[in-house]
Design a protein around this motif. Sequence first.
Motif, PDB file in Angstrom:
ATOM      1  N   UNK A   1     -27.568 -20.500 -12.287  1.00  0.00           N
ATOM      2  CA  UNK A   1     -25.988 -19.685 -12.788  1.00  0.00           C
ATOM      3  C   UNK A   1     -25.921 -18.942 -13.014  1.00  0.00           C
ATOM      4  N   UNK A   2     -27.144 -17.600 -13.217  1.00  0.00           N
ATOM      5  CA  UNK A   2     -26.671 -15.856 -13.243  1.00  0.00           C
ATOM      6  C   UNK A   2     -25.429 -15.771 -11.826  1.00  0.00           C
ATOM      7  N   UNK A   3     -26.197 -16.335 -10.824  1.00  0.00           N
ATOM      8  CA  UNK A   3     -25.755 -15.511  -9.672  1.00  0.00           C
ATOM      9  C   UNK A   3     -23.874 -16.924  -9.531  1.00  0.00           C
ATOM     10  N   UNK A   4     -23.778 -17.328 -10.279  1.00  0.00           N
ATOM     11  CA  UNK A   4     -22.797 -18.129  -9.860  1.00  0.00           C
ATOM     12  C   UNK A   4     -21.650 -17.978 -10.605  1.00  0.00           C
ATOM     13  N   UNK A   5     -21.820 -17.595 -11.897  1.00  0.00           N
ATOM     14  CA  UNK A   5     -21.248 -16.542 -12.960  1.00  0.00           C
ATOM     15  C   UNK A   5     -20.459 -15.571 -11.737  1.00  0.00           C
ATOM     16  N   UNK A   6     -20.973 -14.452 -11.298  1.00  0.00           N
ATOM     17  CA  UNK A   6     -21.136 -13.539 -10.984  1.00  0.00           C
ATOM     18  C   UNK A   6     -19.575 -13.665  -9.326  1.00  0.00           C
TER      19      UNK A   6
END
Length: 389
Positions: free
Chosen positions: A349-354
């Motif tokens: 989720x962190x990777x996709x949020x960026x």
Amino acid sequence: MKIPDLIADQLGPIVDEWVEFARTRVPLSHGFTHEELADHAKVLLQAIAADLRQTEDPDAKYDKSQGNAPGNSPDITRTARDHAAQRFRQGFPFDGLVSEFRALRASVSRRWARQIEQHPGRAHVEELTRLDEAMDQALSESASFYARKVDDSRNLLLGMLGHDLRTPLGVVQMSATTLLRTDTPDDAQTRAVARILTSSQRMAAMVKDILDFTQTTFGVTLPISPAPADMGVIARTIAAEITTVLPDARVEVSLEGDLGGRWDAGRIGQMISNLLANAAQHGDPSQPVHVRIRGDGDEVSVRVENKGTPISPEAQRTIFLPLRQAPAAQGELRAGSSGLGLGLYITREIAQAHGGSIEVASERDLTTFLVRLPRVRPAFAGRRPGPGA
């Protein structure tokens, strides 16, 4: 031609249409094969066709139409439940599961309508009604089973949270009591302070993971605050934190290229910490964990490698989905991990949020997690598609 005969004659094209529709209900990054998406379609259609071939008396027709025949068509019931279990493991949303049956019904009905458009009759209406009843039964069984799986996962999560919070809370209470009994700290009291700090950090990690999980399962992207940052500095800081808590762990960091960009440093640190905790937990403790940061063009990559038992291909399919893996045992917890089994899900989720991506590769004795992040978050990053996207 009757509907069962049509299903048998056009089974391949109907299943292919099911697969193409299913592809629209999951992100492309899931990368499911035709066979995985076809799932139980063929068996379900054959069970429905077999049900339609059976003769029904008026009472049986009425009971079936009212849903009052619990033992009716056991093959449809079993296949529909198996399909729900498979879609749950694959990470399909509930509305995606329901819409699959709507599309399957439409596919068969549309083909049937072409066959009878020249000579429609009452018998055709009754046959179409029986198809609808069989489809409704499959949908009801599948939806109910999927809902139970969701409830089971929710209860598991709450149970894990309650159980895992109890131990660190007990440590905090006992250590605080020890400190209150004296005015001058000695070695025992210093150790008590260390236990308080470690336990409170674990509780904080649990609370953070559960809040992140709850937020994202409601369809909200993780909030981030991008600012100028250096991925190399973040990685070295997190590696130092991990080795401080785990003195026996070895983390080797290598840096290459321009590592500057605009990211949420706190979230990126959380992401790297989760990956290191996962590597430390599952890797060979006698071998170092390698963190390789590389800047190339408009992208910076983070590669975390560990030696040890490889992850099976089946497990790799669901490794980034929440609550699909067994939680770590109490004695297996590592630094940076809440113990709730949500670390890799939140990392994704962190990777996709960026605006980035994450993938895993594991074979022989080497497991690699690779995160690719743009230096600047794209305007569309983190947007979640609607139910029909």
